[in-house]
Design a protein around this motif. Structure first.
Motif, PDB file in Angstrom:
ATOM      1  N   THR A 519      50.948  45.353  40.390  1.00  0.00           N
ATOM      2  CA  THR A 519      50.610  46.596  39.700  1.00  0.00           C
ATOM      3  C   THR A 519      51.010  47.794  40.547  1.00  0.00           C
ATOM      4  OG1 THR A 519      48.697  45.544  38.629  1.00  0.00           O
ATOM      5  CG2 THR A 519      48.753  47.943  38.670  1.00  0.00           C
ATOM      6  N   LEU A 520      51.759  48.703  39.937  1.00  0.00           N
ATOM      7  CA  LEU A 520      52.027  50.013  40.515  1.00  0.00           C
ATOM      8  C   LEU A 520      51.125  51.023  39.819  1.00  0.00           C
ATOM      9  CD1 LEU A 520      55.943  49.934  40.461  1.00  0.00           C
ATOM     10  CD2 LEU A 520      54.461  49.366  42.379  1.00  0.00           C
ATOM     11  N   TYR A 521      50.599  51.990  40.567  1.00  0.00           N
ATOM     12  CA  TYR A 521      49.706  52.953  39.927  1.00  0.00           C
ATOM     13  C   TYR A 521      49.815  54.320  40.595  1.00  0.00           C
ATOM     14  CZ  TYR A 521      46.560  52.326  43.933  1.00  0.00           C
ATOM     15  OH  TYR A 521      46.022  52.297  45.201  1.00  0.00           O
ATOM     16  N   ALA A 522      49.470  55.328  39.822  1.00  0.00           N
ATOM     17  CA  ALA A 522      49.298  56.692  40.323  1.00  0.00           C
ATOM     18  C   ALA A 522      48.010  57.220  39.713  1.00  0.00           C
ATOM     19  CB  ALA A 522      50.481  57.576  39.932  1.00  0.00           C
ATOM     20  N   SER A 523      47.114  57.772  40.541  1.00  0.00           N
ATOM     21  CA  SER A 523      45.806  58.195  40.035  1.00  0.00           C
ATOM     22  C   SER A 523      45.395  59.537  40.611  1.00  0.00           C
ATOM     23  CB  SER A 523      44.735  57.143  40.369  1.00  0.00           C
ATOM     24  OG  SER A 523      44.604  56.980  41.775  1.00  0.00           O
ATOM     25  N   TYR A 524      44.514  60.206  39.869  1.00  0.00           N
ATOM     26  CA  TYR A 524      43.932  61.482  40.277  1.00  0.00           C
ATOM     27  C   TYR A 524      42.457  61.450  39.926  1.00  0.00           C
ATOM     28  CZ  TYR A 524      42.617  66.412  40.067  1.00  0.00           C
ATOM     29  OH  TYR A 524      41.970  67.609  40.245  1.00  0.00           O
ATOM     30  N   VAL A 525      41.619  61.945  40.817  1.00  0.00           N
ATOM     31  CA  VAL A 525      40.187  61.973  40.554  1.00  0.00           C
ATOM     32  C   VAL A 525      39.575  63.170  41.272  1.00  0.00           C
ATOM     33  CG1 VAL A 525      39.623  60.450  42.502  1.00  0.00           C
ATOM     34  CG2 VAL A 525      38.055  60.594  40.551  1.00  0.00           C
ATOM     35  N   GLU A 526      38.537  63.751  40.665  1.00  0.00           N
ATOM     36  CA  GLU A 526      37.781  64.835  41.279  1.00  0.00           C
ATOM     37  C   GLU A 526      36.353  64.378  41.548  1.00  0.00           C
ATOM     38  OE1 GLU A 526      37.875  68.469  39.136  1.00  0.00           O
ATOM     39  OE2 GLU A 526      40.068  68.558  39.014  1.00  0.00           O
ATOM     40  N   SER A 550      35.938  68.087  45.699  1.00  0.00           N
ATOM     41  CA  SER A 550      37.066  67.427  46.338  1.00  0.00           C
ATOM     42  C   SER A 550      38.027  66.912  45.279  1.00  0.00           C
ATOM     43  CB  SER A 550      36.589  66.250  47.201  1.00  0.00           C
ATOM     44  OG  SER A 550      35.688  66.672  48.200  1.00  0.00           O
ATOM     45  N   ARG A 551      39.294  66.735  45.683  1.00  0.00           N
ATOM     46  CA  ARG A 551      40.324  66.192  44.809  1.00  0.00           C
ATOM     47  C   ARG A 551      41.099  65.122  45.558  1.00  0.00           C
ATOM     48  NH1 ARG A 551      39.954  71.658  43.900  1.00  0.00           N
ATOM     49  NH2 ARG A 551      39.736  72.309  41.727  1.00  0.00           N
ATOM     50  N   GLN A 552      41.501  64.092  44.837  1.00  0.00           N
ATOM     51  CA  GLN A 552      42.271  63.015  45.454  1.00  0.00           C
ATOM     52  C   GLN A 552      43.462  62.636  44.594  1.00  0.00           C
ATOM     53  OE1 GLN A 552      40.432  59.336  47.315  1.00  0.00           O
ATOM     54  NE2 GLN A 552      41.325  58.387  45.500  1.00  0.00           N
ATOM     55  N   TYR A 553      44.622  62.537  45.233  1.00  0.00           N
ATOM     56  CA  TYR A 553      45.852  62.059  44.605  1.00  0.00           C
ATOM     57  C   TYR A 553      46.233  60.754  45.317  1.00  0.00           C
ATOM     58  CZ  TYR A 553      45.972  67.099  43.631  1.00  0.00           C
ATOM     59  OH  TYR A 553      45.648  68.395  43.281  1.00  0.00           O
ATOM     60  N   GLU A 554      46.566  59.733  44.549  1.00  0.00           N
ATOM     61  CA  GLU A 554      46.886  58.445  45.166  1.00  0.00           C
ATOM     62  C   GLU A 554      47.959  57.717  44.366  1.00  0.00           C
ATOM     63  OE1 GLU A 554      43.555  56.141  46.607  1.00  0.00           O
ATOM     64  OE2 GLU A 554      44.457  54.277  45.896  1.00  0.00           O
ATOM     65  N   VAL A 555      48.937  57.151  45.060  1.00  0.00           N
ATOM     66  CA  VAL A 555      49.904  56.239  44.454  1.00  0.00           C
ATOM     67  C   VAL A 555      49.871  54.959  45.272  1.00  0.00           C
ATOM     68  CG1 VAL A 555      51.394  58.034  43.499  1.00  0.00           C
ATOM     69  CG2 VAL A 555      51.826  57.186  45.806  1.00  0.00           C
ATOM     70  N   GLY A 556      50.007  53.824  44.605  1.00  0.00           N
ATOM     71  CA  GLY A 556      49.897  52.578  45.339  1.00  0.00           C
ATOM     72  C   GLY A 556      50.493  51.402  44.604  1.00  0.00           C
ATOM     73  N   VAL A 557      50.477  50.271  45.281  1.00  0.00           N
ATOM     74  CA  VAL A 557      50.970  49.017  44.730  1.00  0.00           C
ATOM     75  C   VAL A 557      50.064  47.896  45.219  1.00  0.00           C
ATOM     76  CG1 VAL A 557      52.576  48.731  46.683  1.00  0.00           C
ATOM     77  CG2 VAL A 557      52.972  47.474  44.552  1.00  0.00           C
ATOM     78  N   LYS A 558      49.806  46.940  44.341  1.00  0.00           N
ATOM     79  CA  LYS A 558      49.025  45.750  44.676  1.00  0.00           C
ATOM     80  C   LYS A 558      49.775  44.542  44.136  1.00  0.00           C
ATOM     81  CE  LYS A 558      44.639  48.278  44.213  1.00  0.00           C
ATOM     82  NZ  LYS A 558      43.257  48.267  43.669  1.00  0.00           N
ATOM     83  N   SER A 559      49.978  43.538  44.990  1.00  0.00           N
ATOM     84  CA  SER A 559      50.732  42.356  44.582  1.00  0.00           C
ATOM     85  C   SER A 559      50.033  41.110  45.099  1.00  0.00           C
ATOM     86  CB  SER A 559      52.165  42.432  45.115  1.00  0.00           C
ATOM     87  OG  SER A 559      52.971  41.423  44.560  1.00  0.00           O
ATOM     88  N   GLU A 560      49.759  40.190  44.203  1.00  0.00           N
ATOM     89  CA  GLU A 560      48.973  38.994  44.513  1.00  0.00           C
ATOM     90  C   GLU A 560      49.749  37.744  44.124  1.00  0.00           C
ATOM     91  OE1 GLU A 560      46.274  38.542  46.115  1.00  0.00           O
ATOM     92  OE2 GLU A 560      44.701  37.511  45.009  1.00  0.00           O
ATOM     93  N   HIS A 561      49.910  36.813  45.082  1.00  0.00           N
ATOM     94  CA  HIS A 561      50.645  35.577  44.829  1.00  0.00           C
ATOM     95  C   HIS A 561      49.921  34.413  45.493  1.00  0.00           C
ATOM     96  CE1 HIS A 561      54.086  37.890  43.228  1.00  0.00           C
ATOM     97  NE2 HIS A 561      53.724  38.772  44.144  1.00  0.00           N
ATOM     98  N   GLY A 562      50.399  33.221  45.235  1.00  0.00           N
ATOM     99  CA  GLY A 562      49.692  32.046  45.698  1.00  0.00           C
ATOM    100  C   GLY A 562      49.564  31.953  47.207  1.00  0.00           C
ATOM    101  N   ARG A 563      50.613  32.331  47.937  1.00  0.00           N
ATOM    102  CA  ARG A 563      50.594  32.182  49.391  1.00  0.00           C
ATOM    103  C   ARG A 563      50.671  33.514  50.128  1.00  0.00           C
ATOM    104  NH1 ARG A 563      51.054  27.016  50.874  1.00  0.00           N
ATOM    105  NH2 ARG A 563      51.693  27.575  52.985  1.00  0.00           N
ATOM    106  N   TRP A 564      50.819  34.614  49.413  1.00  0.00           N
ATOM    107  CA  TRP A 564      50.855  35.908  50.088  1.00  0.00           C
ATOM    108  C   TRP A 564      50.361  37.002  49.155  1.00  0.00           C
ATOM    109  CZ3 TRP A 564      53.849  40.017  48.360  1.00  0.00           C
ATOM    110  CH2 TRP A 564      54.819  39.723  47.403  1.00  0.00           C
ATOM    111  N   SER A 565      49.890  38.064  49.761  1.00  0.00           N
ATOM    112  CA  SER A 565      49.424  39.241  49.030  1.00  0.00           C
ATOM    113  C   SER A 565      49.760  40.485  49.836  1.00  0.00           C
ATOM    114  CB  SER A 565      47.913  39.191  48.796  1.00  0.00           C
ATOM    115  OG  SER A 565      47.543  38.061  48.054  1.00  0.00           O
ATOM    116  N   ALA A 566      49.928  41.596  49.146  1.00  0.00           N
ATOM    117  CA  ALA A 566      50.229  42.856  49.831  1.00  0.00           C
ATOM    118  C   ALA A 566      49.690  44.024  49.028  1.00  0.00           C
ATOM    119  CB  ALA A 566      51.734  43.009  50.046  1.00  0.00           C
TER     120      ALA A 566
END
Length: 737
Positions: A519-526, A550-566
């Motif tokens: 999953t790739l994501y971009a989020s904003y929250v106050e 306060s304000r937060q800007y975030e972009v990220g990636v999450k990747s889940e597999h059988g033998r590795w995750s990042a």
């Protein structure tokens, strides 16, 4: 964009967003390539199930046998080490997997807590580079941590099963927990008024389908012994009712010659009354008495630019058994879950929490680099109550080609704070860090208290996750809050108040499924945090400050597999700055900016090795204020890295050994930026052995924290430091009946 609204100080070398984004891409790509290569080397290896069936050395999958790993894990899950498919609670967002949560999160499971034999909150998140340990075991500082350089909110930043409680001075009974969840950054939409560091949610053990009967005994230096019992059963027609009871007792002499005596009881009851209707009741009761705490060291009036030589956190030179912290925690929760239709459900719960403490503790005001100090003693009783209710309708609807996952809810929260009616703050005398503290002041409990403040929040919230295509989805949420905060004088008269209706805290996130497990994501929250009541050590002590946004800007990636995750995330947080100025007046002035990158990964190499790593790069500065513009924010290290290696010993099936290390970069102690802790690295080792004795499963655990006995100064809070914990040996034996 908001980035352009905050002035960057001239002459600063910053992590530019594009530069950090390039780092994100590089780190994730490198992790993926390395993990896939490692997985390919062992592609022919049998899986853990086959190994177990053949009686060979277990290749623990996920968190089932692993010692604490770097970022997130879930016990008893067919999941890879980061366990991104594990559900995580996020308030108004509801419960969704970490993979589908567009914010950075961490889960530490009960198995990890047991393996690490955690003693304070800093131990719980020792493998997460985004979390800095500011805590000190057995004292009122035991839950102090920083997340992305921001302190956690002891009044609003802690939950038990999603219900608020006041955490100050409360060390949770980790033995009674199923897992600990951490939402990093802003939680305004999810939870209401809360500081932007993050939110910790403790999840207690619940009745399962299988019966549980286990007993464990433990030892921790110098001579603290503990016993824990866990009992779970289902009963009634078709197992309609469930009950689980956890009890922990801990007592003995602590590493700094203090004493601890703690009793904790957790009860969880549930009833599956019909196919569509569930009810539950949870209760927690804990009584803890401790003495001999290591005092905090205050540097606000220190004129030096470097700290004195480090001392051991195991020293008993700084205090004596006259200092004590006695706490009591009670939490009672009842709830109903009703499945109205296949697509719609209603959940409601109510909770009541009460926490009290009486404490007699010193704060050592540091005078010079030779280690001279003035011992300032505080003695008093304090109490808090939190009443909370929430109701949520959740369901799915379709509008044309779009599917909507909706949540519509309301909540009500009333918090009261009671403090000692008579100030018991006074100076005992002078001493030196490297000599025994000559001062003693013994006291009891039962001091009169008065109602110091009341806070009421009434909120409506709505959340919609729109499935735009098979890969794209959009999350939007809005919380509407009526907020009222009042403070009172000792005689009960109103001292000050703040109230505002219609406070809006939005969040929005765009998510893209690169593949089902990425999953790739971009989020904003106050978020808004409640106005602080200034402590008495400042010239304007007792003043009620306005809430900060306060304000937060975030972009990220999450990747889940059988033998590795990042995972990787790039974030920017803008918070109103608050600090003591040169006149020792605690003020709200300008902004504090946090920009950073966090990245982590875990990979299994062959049948026996597992390697995990985690890092945070953080750039912070004060901006738009009257003082300290351009200075790094106090409490925010620029670089933190953590790593862990575990090895399943093939010659002795069931034995796993491991080592982990965490480096924390130098941290500014105060906003002026003229004093810092220095960087330090802590190395821990451990082992667990699972076997059968007399037909019962037995787990033996051993852990050595800070094996090199590294001495270091630990940042605790703005202007406060403490000596880091010494080498600690812990042992535990558990038997399942």
């Amino acid at each position: 964009m908001k980035n352009q609204e905050i002035e960057r100080p001239s002459g600063r070398v910053l992590h530019r967003p594009l530069r950090i984004a390039a780092w994100v891409t590089f780190v994730v790509a490198a992790q993926s390539a390395f993990a896939q290569s490692a997985a390919g080397v062992d592609a022919a290896a049998p899986d853990a199930t086959a190994n177990a069936a053949a009686g060979s050395a277990p290749a623990a999958s996920g968190g089932e046998q692993a010692l604490p790993v770097v970022k997130v894990t879930a016990a008893q899950q067919s999941d890879s080490p980061l366990n991104l498919n594990t559900p995580v609670s996020a308030g108004a967002l509801g419960t969704r997997s970490q993979l589908d949560t567009p914010f950075s999160t961490t889960i530490v499971t009960g198995e990890e807590l047991a393996d690490r034999q955690a003693n304070k909150l800093g131990d719980v998140f020792a493998g997460d580079a985004s979390v800095t340990d500011n805590s000190n075991g057995y004292s009122a500082w035991a839950t102090y941590i920083s997340i992305r350089g921001l302190p956690i909110d002891w009044q609003n930043g802690f939950r038990i099963n999603g219900n608020p409680f006041i955490s100050y001075g409360i060390t949770m009974p980790y033995e009674n927990l199923e897992r600990v969840e951490l939402l990093k950054g802003l939680g305004g939409f999810m939870y209401g008024f809360v500081q932007p560091g993050g939110v910790v949610n403790y999840v207690t053990k619940k009745p399962g389908n299988e019966p549980v009967t286990s007993v464990s005994v433990g030892y921790r230096m110098d001579s603290v012994f503990s016993q824990h019992a866990d009992l779970s059963r289902r009963f009634g027609p078709d197992g309609m009712f469930g009950a689980r009871i956890n009890y922990t007792h801990e007592a003995g002499k602590t590493y700094n010659a203090g004493d601890i005596n703690r009793n904790s009881l957790a009860v969880a009851l549930d009833g599956q009354l019909t196919r569509d209707l569930d009810v539950y009741f949870d209760a927690i009761y804990q009584q803890s008495r401790s003495s001999g705490q290591t005092p905090a060291i205050y540097t606000g009036s220190y004129t030096g630019t470097s700290l004195p030589a480090t001392i051991s956190g195991g020293t008993n030179l700084l205090g004596g058994t006259d200092q004590h912290l006695n706490t009591n925690l009670q939490l009672y929760t009842a709830g109903v879950n009703y499945q109205i239709t296949p697509d719609w459900s209603f959940k409601t719960s109510a909770s009541y929490s009460k926490s009290t403490r009486d404490r007699n503790e010193s704060t050592l005001t540091l005078l010079n680099q030779a280690g001279d100090y003035t011992d300032n003693r505080w003695n008093g009783d304090e109490g808090h109550q939190d009443i909370y209710w929430q109701g949520v309708f959740e369901g799915k609807v379709k509008t044309g080609i779009f599917t909507h996952d909706l949540a519509l809810g309301a909540s009500w929260q009333h918090q009261t704070n009671d403090y000692s009616a008579v100030s018991h703050s006074f100076t005992l005398g002078d001493g030196n860090l490297f000599q025994p503290n000559p001062w003693r002041y013994y006291s009891g409990a039962g001091l009169d208290k008065y109602r110091a403040s009341e806070i009421t929040q009434k909120a409506l919230f709505a959340r919609d996750t729109i499935q735009l295509t098979s890969r794209w989805s959009l999350l939007a949420g809005l919380r509407y809050t009526n907020y009222d905060q009042q403070t009172y004088n000792v005689d009960g008269s109103l001292a000050s108040s703040y109230g505002q209706n219609g406070v809006l805290t939005p969040t929005v996130a765009l998510m893209y499924k690169l593949e089902p497990n990425t999953t790739l994501y971009a989020s904003y929250v106050e978020s808004l945090e409640q106005g602080a009541i200034v402590a008495d050590i400042y010239a304007n002590g007792g003043q009620l400050l306005r809430p900060l946004r306060s304000r937060q800007y975030e972009v990220g990636v999450k990747s889940e597999h059988g033998r590795w995750s990042a995972t990787a995330a790039l974030f920017r947080i803008e918070r109103g700055a608050a600090y003591a100025n040169g006149q020792n007046v605690y003020v709200q002035d300008g902004n504090s900016i946090y920009e950073g990158l966090e990245a982590g990964g875990s990979v299994r190499l062959g049948r026996s090795w597992q390697v995990a790593g985690n890092l945070m790069l953080l750039d912070t500065w004060y901006a738009k204020g009257q003082q300290y513009n351009g200075q790094r924010v106090a409490g925010a290290p620029q670089f933190v890295a953590a790593g862990r290696v575990t090895y399943d010993v093939p010659q002795l099936p069931g034995l796993q050994v491991g080592a982990d290390a965490k480096f924390t970069g130098s941290t500014k102690v105060r906003p002026a930026g003229d004093l810092e802790t220095g960087g330090y690295m802590i190395v821990n080792v451990g082992a667990n052995y699972m076997t059968r004795i007399g037909g019962h499963d037995v787990t033996l655990r051993a852990a050595i924290d800070n094996i090199t006995n590294r001495r270091y100064w630990m940042f605790q809070y703005s202007d406060y430091i403490a000596p880091g914990d010494p080498r600690m040996v812990s042992l535990n034996a558990k038997i399942d009946f």
